[in-house]
Each structure stands twice: as C-alpha cells, then as structure tokens.
Design a protein around this motif. Structure first.
Motif, short mmCIF file in Angstrom:
data_model
loop_
_atom_site.label_atom_id
_atom_site.label_comp_id
_atom_site.label_asym_id
_atom_site.label_seq_id
_atom_site.Cartn_x
_atom_site.Cartn_y
_atom_site.Cartn_z
N UNK A 142 0.86 -1.18 0.00
CA UNK A 142 0.00 0.00 0.00
C UNK A 142 0.89 1.23 0.00
N UNK A 143 0.50 2.21 -0.76
CA UNK A 143 1.31 3.43 -0.86
C UNK A 143 0.46 4.65 -0.54
N UNK A 144 1.13 5.70 -0.18
CA UNK A 144 0.49 6.99 0.03
C UNK A 144 0.53 7.73 -1.31
N UNK A 145 -0.61 7.79 -1.98
CA UNK A 145 -0.66 8.42 -3.30
C UNK A 145 -0.18 9.87 -3.27
N UNK A 146 -0.38 10.55 -2.15
CA UNK A 146 0.01 11.96 -2.07
C UNK A 146 1.52 12.14 -1.98
N UNK A 147 2.25 11.07 -1.79
CA UNK A 147 3.71 11.10 -1.83
C UNK A 147 4.21 10.46 -3.12
N UNK A 148 3.69 9.28 -3.45
CA UNK A 148 4.21 8.52 -4.59
C UNK A 148 3.89 9.16 -5.93
N UNK A 149 2.65 9.57 -6.15
CA UNK A 149 2.29 10.13 -7.46
C UNK A 149 3.10 11.39 -7.77
N UNK A 150 3.14 12.37 -6.85
CA UNK A 150 3.96 13.55 -7.17
C UNK A 150 5.45 13.22 -7.27
N UNK A 151 5.92 12.22 -6.53
CA UNK A 151 7.33 11.82 -6.66
C UNK A 151 7.62 11.30 -8.05
N UNK A 152 6.71 10.49 -8.59
CA UNK A 152 6.88 9.98 -9.94
C UNK A 152 6.79 11.12 -10.96
N UNK A 153 5.87 12.05 -10.75
CA UNK A 153 5.76 13.20 -11.64
C UNK A 153 7.06 14.01 -11.61
N UNK A 154 7.59 14.24 -10.41
CA UNK A 154 8.82 14.98 -10.26
C UNK A 154 9.97 14.27 -10.97
N UNK A 155 10.03 12.95 -10.84
CA UNK A 155 11.06 12.18 -11.52
C UNK A 155 10.97 12.40 -13.04
N UNK A 156 9.76 12.40 -13.57
CA UNK A 156 9.57 12.61 -15.01
C UNK A 156 10.01 14.00 -15.44
N UNK A 157 9.71 15.00 -14.63
CA UNK A 157 10.12 16.36 -14.95
C UNK A 157 11.65 16.44 -14.99
N UNK A 158 12.31 15.79 -14.05
CA UNK A 158 13.77 15.85 -13.98
C UNK A 158 14.46 14.98 -15.04
N UNK A 159 13.88 13.83 -15.35
CA UNK A 159 14.59 12.84 -16.17
C UNK A 159 14.01 12.60 -17.56
#
Length: 110
Positions: free
Chosen positions: A36-53
C-alpha cells in the motif's frame, strides 16, 4: 517557478519524504506496486522524476505515470482505491494538469 518546484511545494515534498530515484527506476509503474502506498507522496514523486529525467533513455516511467494518472482520472468516487484525484485540492489538481500539458508537448527523442 518551474514545474518541479511547484510539484514539491503543492504536494509538500521534501528530501525526507520524496520517493527515491532508485526506487522509481526499479518500480516503473506505480499502479503495480505490491505494498500500500500513500498516493500523495508517490504520485507527485513519480511526476517529479519525469520532470527531472524525461524519457530520453528509453525508460517507461513517464509513460506509465501518465497511464496511472489516466486511471486515477477514471475513478468515480472517493471510495475507489485509485482515489488520487479526490485527495487533491484545486492547486494540486492544477499542478497535475500542468504536468500532463508539459509531457504532452515534450518532443520525443528518437
């Protein structure tokens, strides 16, 4: 302010709670995570990764993050397990929209 900074600000991401690049690279599809994940941490983290990479090296993180956001957008109520859009406030939804607009217009690297 750039989009990465907006993601961090609106989703309250910091070095203490952002999902690591290593984890994201080894788990490219957040919808298939077993725990189980906290969507409010994981989703923006993945979005941030995409912006950076981006997707220059052929990774699938960005494509799968966009697909995950599409799945979240299909949720009809807050009781759905994919209820990310119901967890977001207006500013956070605008950041997600800005992210989708950015990735929609980013040229693909051959």
């Amino acid at each position: 302010m750039n989009l990465g900074e907006e993601i961090k600000r609106e989703f309250f991401l910091s070095e203490n709670n952002v999902v690591s690049d290593r984890f994201i690279c080894h788990n490219t599809d957040l919808l298939w995570l077993k725990e189980e994940i906290d969507y409010m941490i994981y989703v923006p983290s993945y979005m941030l990764w995409c912006v950076k990479n981006g997707d220059a090296d052929g990774n699938l993180v960005c494509d799968r993050t966009i697909s995950a956001l599409a799945e979240f957008g299909r949720a009809k109520n807050a009781e759905n397990r994919l209820n990310f859009k119901f967890l977001c406030n207006d500013k956070q939804r605008f950041v997600v929209f800005s992210f989708l607009a950015m990735v929609s217009f980013r040229p693909k690297i051959p």
